[in-house]
Write an enzyme that holds these catalytic residues in place. Sequence first.
Site, PDB file in Angstrom:
ATOM      1  N   GLN A 272      22.594  96.723 -28.689  1.00 26.51           N
ATOM      2  CA  GLN A 272      21.201  97.642 -28.916  1.00 26.51           C
ATOM      3  C   GLN A 272      21.742  98.870 -29.377  1.00 26.51           C
ATOM      4  O   GLN A 272      22.614  99.792 -28.859  1.00 26.51           O
ATOM      5  CB  GLN A 272      20.617  97.769 -27.608  1.00 26.51           C
ATOM      6  CG  GLN A 272      20.123  96.595 -27.003  1.00 26.51           C
ATOM      7  CD  GLN A 272      18.736  96.067 -27.591  1.00 26.51           C
ATOM      8  OE1 GLN A 272      18.527  96.721 -28.501  1.00 26.51           O
ATOM      9  NE2 GLN A 272      18.291  94.942 -26.979  1.00 26.51           N
TER      10      GLN A 272
ATOM     11  N   PHE B 145      19.699  83.808 -24.965  1.00 26.69           N
ATOM     12  CA  PHE B 145      19.950  84.802 -26.027  1.00 26.69           C
ATOM     13  C   PHE B 145      20.982  85.762 -25.617  1.00 26.69           C
ATOM     14  O   PHE B 145      20.772  86.991 -25.619  1.00 26.69           O
ATOM     15  CB  PHE B 145      18.694  85.545 -26.979  1.00 26.69           C
ATOM     16  CG  PHE B 145      17.793  84.506 -27.331  1.00 26.69           C
ATOM     17  CD1 PHE B 145      18.165  83.633 -28.447  1.00 26.69           C
ATOM     18  CD2 PHE B 145      16.951  83.864 -26.619  1.00 26.69           C
ATOM     19  CE1 PHE B 145      17.192  82.718 -28.917  1.00 26.69           C
ATOM     20  CE2 PHE B 145      15.867  83.025 -26.886  1.00 26.69           C
ATOM     21  CZ  PHE B 145      16.028  82.568 -28.151  1.00 26.69           C
TER      22      PHE B 145
ATOM     23  N   ASN C 253      24.664  91.750 -22.609  1.00 28.63           N
ATOM     24  CA  ASN C 253      24.096  92.938 -22.167  1.00 28.63           C
ATOM     25  C   ASN C 253      23.436  92.967 -20.756  1.00 28.63           C
ATOM     26  O   ASN C 253      23.413  94.082 -19.820  1.00 28.63           O
ATOM     27  CB  ASN C 253      22.965  93.305 -22.867  1.00 28.63           C
ATOM     28  CG  ASN C 253      22.428  94.938 -23.037  1.00 28.63           C
ATOM     29  OD1 ASN C 253      23.189  95.746 -22.699  1.00 28.63           O
ATOM     30  ND2 ASN C 253      21.151  94.826 -23.083  1.00 28.63           N
TER      31      ASN C 253
ATOM     32  N   GLU D 138      23.977  81.327 -25.185  1.00 26.21           N
ATOM     33  CA  GLU D 138      23.774  82.052 -26.321  1.00 26.21           C
ATOM     34  C   GLU D 138      24.362  80.885 -27.541  1.00 26.21           C
ATOM     35  O   GLU D 138      24.956  79.905 -27.168  1.00 26.21           O
ATOM     36  CB  GLU D 138      24.851  83.075 -26.482  1.00 26.21           C
ATOM     37  CG  GLU D 138      25.216  83.774 -28.008  1.00 26.21           C
ATOM     38  CD  GLU D 138      24.002  84.184 -28.550  1.00 26.21           C
ATOM     39  OE1 GLU D 138      23.892  84.182 -29.799  1.00 26.21           O
ATOM     40  OE2 GLU D 138      23.401  84.969 -27.695  1.00 26.21           O
TER      41      GLU D 138
ATOM     42  N   ASP E 207      15.751  87.497 -24.604  1.00 29.50           N
ATOM     43  CA  ASP E 207      15.730  88.459 -25.412  1.00 29.50           C
ATOM     44  C   ASP E 207      15.999  87.974 -26.731  1.00 29.50           C
ATOM     45  O   ASP E 207      17.047  88.294 -27.401  1.00 29.50           O
ATOM     46  CB  ASP E 207      16.831  89.709 -25.050  1.00 29.50           C
ATOM     47  CG  ASP E 207      16.867  90.786 -25.874  1.00 29.50           C
ATOM     48  OD1 ASP E 207      15.849  91.079 -26.811  1.00 29.50           O
ATOM     49  OD2 ASP E 207      17.563  91.704 -25.853  1.00 29.50           O
TER      50      ASP E 207
ATOM     51  N   CYS F  97      11.023  91.989 -29.590  1.00 30.28           N
ATOM     52  CA  CYS F  97      10.963  93.400 -30.695  1.00 30.28           C
ATOM     53  C   CYS F  97       9.841  92.774 -31.798  1.00 30.28           C
ATOM     54  O   CYS F  97       9.750  93.508 -32.793  1.00 30.28           O
ATOM     55  CB  CYS F  97      12.518  93.285 -31.550  1.00 30.28           C
ATOM     56  SG  CYS F  97      12.780  91.729 -32.233  1.00 30.28           S
TER      57      CYS F  97
END
Length: 484
Positions: free
Chosen positions: A318, A347, A352, A368, A416, A442
Site C-alpha cells: 500500500q 490475497f 499486511n 496468496e 483484499d 479498490c
Amino acid sequence: MAQFFKAQKRNNKTTRLPVLDIAVDTVDHHGKGICLTHKPIIVVANAVPGELYKIQITEQKQRVWFAKIVKVLKANEHRSAPFCQHYNECGGCSQQDFSASYQYQVKQDALEVFLRKNLDDSVFPPSVSFNDVLPYDDTVRTSIATDPKASKTPAIAYRRKARLSIDSRQASKVKIGYRAKQSNKIIDINVCPILDTPIQEPLFALTQVLKTLPIVKMLGHMTVLSDKQRQQVCLHLTKAPDYSALTQLKEATREIDLELTLELPESYEKSSPKSLVSLSNLVDAKANLAKCQKLNASFSICDDGETNIMLSPNHFIQVNAKVNIDMLKTAKQWLSLTKNDTLVDLFAGLGNFSLHFANDVKQCIAAEGVAEMVELGKQNAALNGLINVLFKHVDLSDVDAFKELNIPENSTFIIDPARQGALELMQVFSKLKPKRILYVSCNPISFARDINCLDEKYQIKQIKALDMFPFTEHIEMMALLERV
C-alpha cells in the site's frame, strides 16, 4: 456489360463538436462530473457541483456525451491553485484544483450513492453509512515535514513507492518522470510533492546525474521506495552494463543520500530470472554477478512500530502509509479478534493483515496466488517471530484448492483482491460459511457484484472510504460483513 467502380467523393468537412456552458449535477464513482439536465447526459472530467463551466464536447454517443473543461466560468469556494508545477501536463494527479478534504467528501458521497443503487437495503441497511471525514490539513500545500502526532495531516507527500519512466532516445533531452495525461509521452519532472518528503531531494539529484551518464541508455524505469529511516531507488536495466559504466554510476552518485539497487536483465551473465543487487556490492565484486550477493528483499517497512515487512521494488505494498495505518487500526477495531479465532487472509501478499493481526488470534492462514510473495511472506513471519501464521500458495480462483487449507467453519476472513474482485471466492464462502468477512476493495463495481453473488445472507455492518490516492479520482473502501 461491364460495370466499373466509381469511388464516391469524400466529404473532407470535419464536424465541429459543440462548445457549451453547463454545470454538473453530481459526481459518479469514477470521479467524473455528470450533467443530468442535458439530454443526453454529459460526462465531464474534473468537474464538481456548484461550478459553471465552458466545455468542449470530445465524443458523442447516443445516450451520453463526453467533454473536457475549457474554462471555469464560476468557481466554488473549495477550488484552489494546483500545488505542483507539472500538474497541467503530468498524468500522476488529476484533481489538484480542490482541497483534499472536499475531494474526499465528494468521492465518499459518490461511492455511497453507487452502492445504495446496486445493493439491496437488506445487504446495505440505511442505518449503516459512511460517516468518517478524513482529517486533512488543507492549509499545507508544500512538501514539508509535519508533526506525526498532529491531529490533522497534510494530504500531500503521501506516496512511499512510485515508478518513474525514462525516455533516453535523445541524448540531449533525456526525460525522467511520469506519463502525460491520456498519453504515453513521458513528462520530465524535477519535483513531485506527493512523494514522501525524505526521498524528494535525493531522488531529483539522482535524476539530474543520470541524464549525464551513458548508463541512462540502458535504463527502462526506476522504482522509488521511502520509509522513515531509509530511501532507496532501484534502476531497472534493459541492457547489461559493463564494469566501467557501473563504476562511473557509483562515483557520480556517491554524494547522493540514498541506497541504489539494480535489477539486472537476464542477459547479464545469462542470469535467469532477473537479479536484484546493490550497486555498491556489484562494483566491489568487479561486476562479477557470481561473486555478488543477490538481494531478495532489500527494503523494509514498519507501519505500526512493531511489525517489519521486507519487500523488493517489484512487490506490491500500500503506497499510502498513513491510510494503511488507519485501515489496519479500523480493521482491528471492527473485528475484535480473540485467541479463539482463526483468521483467513486471502490475497495476503507479503502479510499486511496477517502479520499485524497474528498475535490477536489462535491461527492465521495467509493464502496468496503469487509463489514469490508466499516465500517472502514466510520469511516475514519468521522475521517477526510469528509461529501461528501459515502462508500457502493457492490458486484463489480454484474453489477446490481451498480444501487443502482445512479452514474451520465460522472463521473470520479478510479479502483484499485486485480490481477484478473475487467472484470465484463467493462460492467458497457459501460452503465455508464465514462468521465475518472484511472486504477491502479498490473497485466498487466488482465489490457490489461480488456481494450480490453471496449465497449466504450477509449484511454490511461497517463501511469506510479509503483515500489511498489523494488528488486523483480513485477511491477505495473497506466493509465488514456479518452472516445474519
